[in-house]
Motif scaffolding. Structure first.
Motif, PDB file in Angstrom:
ATOM      1  N   MET A   1       3.354  30.726 -32.931  1.00 27.83           N
ATOM      2  CA  MET A   1       3.648  31.735 -31.935  1.00 27.83           C
ATOM      3  C   MET A   1       2.705  31.599 -30.731  1.00 27.83           C
ATOM      4  O   MET A   1       3.139  31.728 -29.599  1.00 27.83           O
ATOM      5  N   GLN A   2       1.430  31.332 -31.007  1.00 31.35           N
ATOM      6  CA  GLN A   2       0.474  31.193 -29.909  1.00 31.35           C
ATOM      7  C   GLN A   2       0.806  29.987 -29.040  1.00 31.35           C
ATOM      8  O   GLN A   2       0.585  30.009 -27.833  1.00 31.35           O
ATOM      9  N   THR A   3       1.351  28.955 -29.654  1.00 32.76           N
ATOM     10  CA  THR A   3       1.726  27.762 -28.901  1.00 32.76           C
ATOM     11  C   THR A   3       2.809  28.090 -27.881  1.00 32.76           C
ATOM     12  O   THR A   3       2.731  27.673 -26.722  1.00 32.76           O
ATOM     13  N   PHE A   4       3.820  28.836 -28.303  1.00 32.37           N
ATOM     14  CA  PHE A   4       4.909  29.189 -27.397  1.00 32.37           C
ATOM     15  C   PHE A   4       4.433  30.110 -26.280  1.00 32.37           C
ATOM     16  O   PHE A   4       4.838  29.958 -25.133  1.00 32.37           O
ATOM     17  N   VAL A   5       3.569  31.038 -26.607  1.00 31.25           N
ATOM     18  CA  VAL A   5       3.015  31.920 -25.570  1.00 31.25           C
ATOM     19  C   VAL A   5       2.196  31.093 -24.584  1.00 31.25           C
ATOM     20  O   VAL A   5       2.276  31.298 -23.366  1.00 31.25           O
ATOM     21  N   GLY A   6       1.430  30.140 -25.089  1.00 27.66           N
ATOM     22  CA  GLY A   6       0.655  29.270 -24.213  1.00 27.66           C
ATOM     23  C   GLY A   6       1.534  28.425 -23.324  1.00 27.66           C
ATOM     24  O   GLY A   6       1.215  28.196 -22.144  1.00 27.66           O
ATOM     25  N   MET A   7       2.652  27.929 -23.867  1.00 28.03           N
ATOM     26  CA  MET A   7       3.570  27.123 -23.064  1.00 28.03           C
ATOM     27  C   MET A   7       4.218  27.962 -21.971  1.00 28.03           C
ATOM     28  O   MET A   7       4.353  27.504 -20.825  1.00 28.03           O
ATOM     29  N   ILE A   8       4.597  29.170 -22.299  1.00 27.95           N
ATOM     30  CA  ILE A   8       5.207  30.062 -21.300  1.00 27.95           C
ATOM     31  C   ILE A   8       4.182  30.423 -20.238  1.00 27.95           C
ATOM     32  O   ILE A   8       4.480  30.387 -19.034  1.00 27.95           O
ATOM     33  N   LEU A   9       2.959  30.758 -20.656  1.00 23.52           N
ATOM     34  CA  LEU A   9       1.910  31.080 -19.705  1.00 23.52           C
ATOM     35  C   LEU A   9       1.594  29.881 -18.806  1.00 23.52           C
ATOM     36  O   LEU A   9       1.420  30.024 -17.594  1.00 23.52           O
ATOM     37  N   GLY A  10       1.560  28.679 -19.369  1.00 23.65           N
ATOM     38  CA  GLY A  10       1.315  27.478 -18.582  1.00 23.65           C
ATOM     39  C   GLY A  10       2.402  27.234 -17.549  1.00 23.65           C
ATOM     40  O   GLY A  10       2.120  26.861 -16.408  1.00 23.65           O
ATOM     41  N   ALA A  11       3.663  27.446 -17.947  1.00 26.74           N
ATOM     42  CA  ALA A  11       4.771  27.266 -17.008  1.00 26.74           C
ATOM     43  C   ALA A  11       4.688  28.285 -15.871  1.00 26.74           C
ATOM     44  O   ALA A  11       4.934  27.951 -14.706  1.00 26.74           O
ATOM     45  N   LEU A  12       4.339  29.511 -16.203  1.00 25.38           N
ATOM     46  CA  LEU A  12       4.200  30.532 -15.165  1.00 25.38           C
ATOM     47  C   LEU A  12       3.047  30.211 -14.220  1.00 25.38           C
ATOM     48  O   LEU A  12       3.178  30.366 -13.003  1.00 25.38           O
ATOM     49  N   LEU A  13       1.924  29.765 -14.769  1.00 24.60           N
ATOM     50  CA  LEU A  13       0.793  29.392 -13.924  1.00 24.60           C
ATOM     51  C   LEU A  13       1.136  28.204 -13.025  1.00 24.60           C
ATOM     52  O   LEU A  13       0.738  28.164 -11.853  1.00 24.60           O
TER      53      LEU A  13
END
Length: 68
Positions: free
Chosen positions: A1-13
């Motif tokens: 779950m943390q991986t997906f949140v990190g990927m979404i946060l990275g895409a937004l950044l």
């Protein structure tokens, strides 16, 4: 779950960073021919040119480092 949140946060950044970068660049439409050298990265030909320069620099640095 943390991986997906990190990927979404990275895409937004990444999207936010490109928006900030583009908003600081001059526009060829707004400023005529003088802005041709400072076009925004949204243009794919500009992005391709920058990618090619990055690959060439990385290759040159690799050759220089590996020659030691």
């Amino acid at each position: 779950m943390q991986t997906f949140v990190g990927m979404i946060l990275g895409a937004l950044l990444l999207g936010f960073g490109v928006y900030i970068y583009d908003s600081m660049q001059t526009s060829e439409v707004a400023n005529g021919q003088t802005a041709a050298s400072h076009r925004t990265i949204v243009n794919w030909d500009v992005a391709d040119t920058k990618w090619q320069l990055l690959k060439e620099r990385a290759h040159d640095d690799w050759v220089r480092i590996s020659a030691r």
